[in-house]
Design a protein around this motif. Structure first.
Motif, short mmCIF file in Angstrom:
data_model
loop_
_atom_site.label_atom_id
_atom_site.label_comp_id
_atom_site.label_asym_id
_atom_site.label_seq_id
_atom_site.Cartn_x
_atom_site.Cartn_y
_atom_site.Cartn_z
N PHE A 80 0.84 -1.33 -0.45
CA PHE A 80 -0.02 0.13 -0.56
C PHE A 80 0.87 1.14 -0.15
O PHE A 80 0.54 2.46 0.53
CB PHE A 80 -1.08 0.23 1.14
CG PHE A 80 -2.09 -1.38 1.03
CD1 PHE A 80 -2.70 -1.67 0.55
CD2 PHE A 80 -1.73 -2.41 1.69
CE1 PHE A 80 -3.53 -1.78 0.44
CE2 PHE A 80 -2.15 -3.45 2.08
CZ PHE A 80 -3.71 -3.70 1.57
N LYS A 111 -0.69 3.40 -5.29
CA LYS A 111 -2.07 2.81 -5.74
C LYS A 111 -1.98 3.14 -7.17
O LYS A 111 -1.14 4.24 -8.15
CB LYS A 111 -2.92 3.56 -4.62
CG LYS A 111 -2.97 5.11 -4.52
CD LYS A 111 -3.87 5.52 -4.03
CE LYS A 111 -3.95 7.19 -4.26
NZ LYS A 111 -4.84 7.25 -2.96
N THR A 130 0.55 6.20 -1.70
CA THR A 130 -0.83 6.47 -1.32
C THR A 130 -0.04 7.51 0.76
O THR A 130 0.98 7.76 0.72
CB THR A 130 -1.49 4.85 -0.69
OG1 THR A 130 0.94 4.44 0.30
CG2 THR A 130 -1.25 4.41 -1.85
N ASN A 131 -1.53 7.27 1.64
CA ASN A 131 -1.13 7.61 2.74
C ASN A 131 -0.20 7.40 3.75
O ASN A 131 0.79 7.93 4.35
CB ASN A 131 -2.98 8.41 3.34
CG ASN A 131 -3.08 9.75 2.95
OD1 ASN A 131 -2.93 10.35 2.73
ND2 ASN A 131 -4.39 9.42 3.04
#
Length: 176
Positions: free
Chosen positions: A128, A131, A148-149
């Motif tokens: 993750f 993305k 991503t965060n």
């Protein structure tokens, strides 16, 4: 609510979340202004830094998160029995390309690296850190990738603006 009571409420929210909480969400839950959230969390972080506490509040990925202080890492790692899950050099290289050039396609990544990037991209997607953010308006409509965060959180960045200027990372060739 007094400030002390709000400190407890914010600390409880950050603990229960486990992920960075945006100040807007904290403000909405506690029915206070976003400015109050910033002031309270900054005051709390200062207080936690001065005391001999195991936790601190950090601002990452557009929100606030309750984290263990780095000095306690060796103790916490024993409890958690953290497995070493470092990224390979190829994965870090690919992640840097995505971070600095996003949105970027697999073909563009491979053009920069000079090797196939399928496995590395799959690894970064599984963790993750990147993305799919859309498709490029080109023949075949290739997938565009971005960070991503979780990437921001992993590297302790508030936003992509906190990345260093790419020029500062490129070595200067000596003059001849």
């Amino acid at each position: 609510m007094s400030n002390r009571h709000l400190w407890g409420a914010i600390e409880a929210l950050l603990f229960a979340s486990g992920q960075p909480l945006p100040p807007e969400k904290i403000a909405g839950i506690l029915n206070i202004s976003i400015e109050e959230v910033h002031t309270l969390t900054n005051d709390m972080a200062t207080s936690m830094a001065d005391e001999k506490r195991g936790l601190t509040i950090v601002e990452v990925a557009g929100g606030y998160q309750l984290c263990t202080k780095p000095i306690w890492f060796s103790i916490v790692s024993k409890l958690a029995e953290i497995q070493d899950s470092r990224l390979s050099a190829a994965a870090l290289e690919t992640l840097a390309i995505v971070a600095f050039k996003q949105p970027v396609t697999r073909q563009e990544i491979e053009g920069i690296r000079g090797v196939n990037a399928d496995r590395v991209i799959a690894t970064l997607l599984d963790r993750f850190l990147i993305k799919e953010i859309g498709r490029k308006e080109a023949v075949g409509r290739p997938i565009l990738y971005g960070t991503t965060n979780e990437f921001l959180q992993c590297f302790g960045l508030k936003s992509l603006d906190d990345l260093p200027a790419i020029a500062s990372l490129v070595p200067v060739a000596p003059e001849q």
